[in-house]
Write a protein that holds these residues in place. Structure first.
Motif, PDB file in Angstrom:
ATOM      1  N   ILE A 174      41.676  14.789 -15.424  1.00 52.64           N
ATOM      2  CA  ILE A 174      42.460  15.420 -14.524  1.00 52.64           C
ATOM      3  C   ILE A 174      41.020  14.934 -13.738  1.00 52.64           C
ATOM      4  O   ILE A 174      39.628  15.074 -13.933  1.00 52.64           O
ATOM      5  N   GLY A 175      41.293  14.547 -12.382  1.00 48.88           N
ATOM      6  CA  GLY A 175      40.290  14.554 -11.171  1.00 48.88           C
ATOM      7  C   GLY A 175      39.810  12.955 -11.092  1.00 48.88           C
ATOM      8  O   GLY A 175      38.715  12.493 -10.781  1.00 48.88           O
ATOM      9  N   LYS A 205      45.369  15.383  -8.149  1.00 51.22           N
ATOM     10  CA  LYS A 205      44.520  16.518  -8.013  1.00 51.22           C
ATOM     11  C   LYS A 205      44.023  17.724  -8.829  1.00 51.22           C
ATOM     12  O   LYS A 205      44.713  18.197 -10.081  1.00 51.22           O
ATOM     13  N   GLU A 206      42.723  18.279  -8.997  1.00 47.52           N
ATOM     14  CA  GLU A 206      42.940  19.293 -10.517  1.00 47.52           C
ATOM     15  C   GLU A 206      43.507  20.672 -10.075  1.00 47.52           C
ATOM     16  O   GLU A 206      43.857  21.206  -9.698  1.00 47.52           O
ATOM     17  N   LYS A 207      44.070  20.886 -11.448  1.00 50.70           N
ATOM     18  CA  LYS A 207      44.937  22.327 -11.436  1.00 50.70           C
ATOM     19  C   LYS A 207      44.043  23.640 -11.372  1.00 50.70           C
ATOM     20  O   LYS A 207      42.899  23.517 -11.668  1.00 50.70           O
TER      21      LYS A 207
END
Length: 168
Positions: free
Chosen positions: A4-5, A20-22
């Motif tokens: 992530i990211g 995108k980060e959740k």
């Protein structure tokens, strides 16, 4: 494996993709639980003197309840179905026990209950802590319609008889 990211380069078309980060989960149930606890909490900081009747002993009734109810409660018209003895508990423990007890008694269909708060002889400085706090807590509870100081054979000034509204 994607992190992530982290940027990843797609070598087939020369584009860089950003994942995108959740968003972090919103703790809705925790918020609801905290609101319920706040709703159930009882304050020690309210004055109830104006709510108490000025008869021969301590009594209270909601404005929507007949003024005869405290006298009937004291005289034994209502059969006492449950008892909570708060001797030996701290103020905070007693407050929590009282909320649970009242709720459980209503669910069981018990309308009249006794709460033994004691006379304060075992308290530091022999000051009746729970004797002063329990009536303050009771007037804040929706389900409490009335209460009176118990007759001598039922605990006298160390106990209250409480009339609860019927379960919903």
């Amino acid at each position: 494996m994607k992190s992530i990211g982290v940027e990843e380069k797609d070598y087939t078309n020369g584009k860089t993709h950003h994942e995108k980060e959740k968003p972090k989960p919103y703790p809705l149930q925790k918020k609801l639980d905290e609101e319920e606890v706040l709703k159930e909490s009882l304050s020690d900081e309210i004055g109830i003197e104006h709510l108490l009747a000025s008869d021969e002993s301590l009594s209270y009734h909601k404005p929507t309840v007949s003024p005869n109810i405290p006298r009937q409660l004291r005289s034994g018209k209502w059969s006492i179905k449950g008892t909570l003895d708060l001797h030996g508990y701290t103020s905070e423990e007693a407050r929590q026990l009282l909320v649970v007890f009242l709720s459980e008694q209503r669910k069981l269909g018990n309308r009249a209950v006794r709460i033994i708060h004691g006379k304060g002889y075992g308290s530091e400085g022999r000051k009746p802590v729970l004797k002063e706090k329990v009536p303050v807590w009771l007037v804040q509870r929706r389900e409490v319609l009335a209460f009176v100081q118990a007759p001598e054979n039922d605990g006298g000034s160390g106990a209250l008889l409480v009339l609860l509204s019927p379960a919903d």
